[in-house]
Motif scaffolding. Sequence first.
Motif, PDB file in Angstrom:
ATOM      1  N   ALA A 208       0.838  -1.195   0.000  1.00  0.00           N
ATOM      2  CA  ALA A 208       0.000   0.000   0.000  1.00  0.00           C
ATOM      3  C   ALA A 208       0.877   1.250   0.000  1.00  0.00           C
ATOM      4  O   ALA A 208       2.022   1.189   0.437  1.00  0.00           O
ATOM      5  CB  ALA A 208      -0.900  -0.011   1.237  1.00  0.00           C
ATOM      6  N   ASP A 209       0.337   2.359  -0.472  1.00  0.00           N
ATOM      7  CA  ASP A 209       1.108   3.611  -0.452  1.00  0.00           C
ATOM      8  C   ASP A 209       1.409   4.010   0.975  1.00  0.00           C
ATOM      9  O   ASP A 209       2.499   4.432   1.307  1.00  0.00           O
ATOM     10  CB  ASP A 209       0.319   4.737  -1.131  1.00  0.00           C
ATOM     11  N   ASN A 210       0.382   3.907   1.805  1.00  0.00           N
ATOM     12  CA  ASN A 210       0.547   4.248   3.207  1.00  0.00           C
ATOM     13  C   ASN A 210       0.144   3.047   4.060  1.00  0.00           C
ATOM     14  O   ASN A 210      -1.036   2.770   4.220  1.00  0.00           O
ATOM     15  CB  ASN A 210      -0.333   5.455   3.555  1.00  0.00           C
ATOM     16  N   PRO A 211       1.135   2.352   4.594  1.00  0.00           N
ATOM     17  CA  PRO A 211       0.821   1.111   5.323  1.00  0.00           C
ATOM     18  C   PRO A 211      -0.143   1.314   6.483  1.00  0.00           C
ATOM     19  O   PRO A 211      -0.886   0.410   6.847  1.00  0.00           O
ATOM     20  CB  PRO A 211       2.181   0.627   5.821  1.00  0.00           C
ATOM     21  N   ARG A 212      -0.151   2.518   7.074  1.00  0.00           N
ATOM     22  CA  ARG A 212      -1.045   2.732   8.199  1.00  0.00           C
ATOM     23  C   ARG A 212      -2.499   2.780   7.751  1.00  0.00           C
ATOM     24  O   ARG A 212      -3.411   2.629   8.542  1.00  0.00           O
ATOM     25  CB  ARG A 212      -0.673   4.007   8.943  1.00  0.00           C
TER      26      ARG A 212
END
Lengths: 395, 252
Positions: A208-212
């Motif tokens: 994902a672009d932003n793992p969070r």
Amino acid sequence: MLAISTAFLILMIMAGILEGMSVQMLRNGTELFQGHIQIHHPDYLPGRNMYDWIGEMEEFDLEGLITEAASTEGIEAAAPRVYGFGLISTGENTNVAQISGMDPEREVDVTRLLNSSIEGENLGPSPEKKILVGKLLAKLAGIGPGDEVAIVTQAADGTTGNDLYTVSGLFSSGLTSLDRSLAVMHWKDLQELLAMEDWQVHEIALLADNPRQANRMTGELNQLPGMPEEAEAESWDELLPQLKEYIEMSRSSGWILILLVGIFAGFGTLNTMMMAVFERTREIGTIAAMGMSPGKILIMFLLESCFLSVLGLGIGFILGLLSLSYLTSNGLDLSAWVMDMSFAGSHIDPVMQVVWTWNDYLSAALSLGVVVIISTILPALRAARMKPVDALAKG
Amino acid sequence: MKRIIQSAGLIIFLALVSSTPSAAQDSPKEIIDKVDRMMRGESSHGVAEMEISTKRWTRSKTIEIWSEGTEKALIRILEPRKEEGVATLKIGTDIWNYLPKISRTIRIPSSMMMASWMGSHFTNDDLVKESRLVEDYDIETTFEGPRDGEEIWEFRLTPVPEAVVVWGGIDFVVRKKDLMPIKADYFDEDNTLKRTVYYSDYRRMGGRLVPAEMRLVPSDEPDEYTKITYTELEFNMEHPPDTFSLSSLRDR
């Protein structure tokens, strides 16, 4: 006032480091091998039954699904995986191994395994009956780059799958569980060995672009038109609850520490203000004698502290901004003090990442401001209540 | 010494059995020993159909089996074509698999003993077990009398303390009239039933009465089974000296 700026600065940096650590842990725990999100047959985990490939009985457009998933907003890349296990043998020396079939070209966009410290050569883009073996497994099996091994397994059609492979290289991921039991080959080679069809894979791993934000993406992925019935996407926090808990725990203890710093800052300010009031006793007595009401004195002191807080926070803010922009791009390099470590399945990088968001910034500023103001109420009240006579006498 | 005595006992016992229709009163130990060694004798050679049925598929393989006592065994797949020539050689406690497609022989490590043999419900350990039941287990008669129209004995086998065996216990049901086994239940150390072997199709092959069909049913998947049906079987012949060797595996 200096105390306030310093306190704010420290708080900002601490919060940044803490958040950075959490993201670091998250990345380390997922980007080596798992990926941020995985798609499986709903029954595949935890048993990992070979027959529970995605889509089960019905053939579907696998390549279409991978392309669709990879182009979804918020997803960077997707790669297919096939899993099996079997015997790796040189003849006399036979060892059990987990075998992963990966697509070398797509895999490197999702995980780091195929980039991790390879002795020898990496896997090529096409199926060439080559394997990458974990360094520790290779040692056990007595094999090295260039050696030929036989791999035997139970194929999906009930026959004994067997073939010869050449060890192209050895990998060293840092995770003993992988280095000691894993061999990786091209996924087409493994499908052939296991008598599986082209469209049959056990897993699709995604970055994902932003793992969070990973767990917000799964819903969307599950709605993709190319997604077969027997498939579901899950994010790292569902797949690795231990990692999630570990990160939460670290974060919580970190924030407690920050809270403590905040409290000390509050006490520091309280002390400073108390001293200030004490030193200005004469002055307070004078203005009280001249007719200033206790209420006005109170307001005066509160305004003073507000002003100081804002100034202090402002300076702290600027200093914080400067330090954080340096730290977020360069990280805090501790490699001089710390050696390579591995913990709870994540490899720990000695360079600390620092992450901050406006959200963190503002909440820290607000809380510190409130703490400072509260801690000035006491001295301000004291000042207001002073009897002019006593004040003048003491002064 | 022990073997001589037991062989002598067996010979006498067999003589008695063949002359009188009813079974002589011999000990549970002797009965179990006979059952244990029934399919092997001193040496044997046979051809069998092995049918493996799992949740996903049912396959049949034709296998040829050579054995010499309990020490040596060679099993070769004759059919299907895809697996023709795949062979397993056992000598003592070592097992090797020969894979003709890649012309390689691989040794099976002891860590794989409980793994499935050739995709069936039998394990490598079943092949290897050098043990003789009478040596590794204490035998107790737990039932004697009629059941399902046959006069039977039921024996409970418990491992002796020093025995290195994988089972916690085995229950044998044996027919009185001809000492043919009917079924065997295998239990693990926690006394959980793990599998059952059913014997049937009793007929004379190679000069003796044997159950030509054996069906193994795993307890955790009772719809699955592995069935071995002998189509040819002969005993006590001379095997050429290099039958049980790695080199002959390749040359065949």
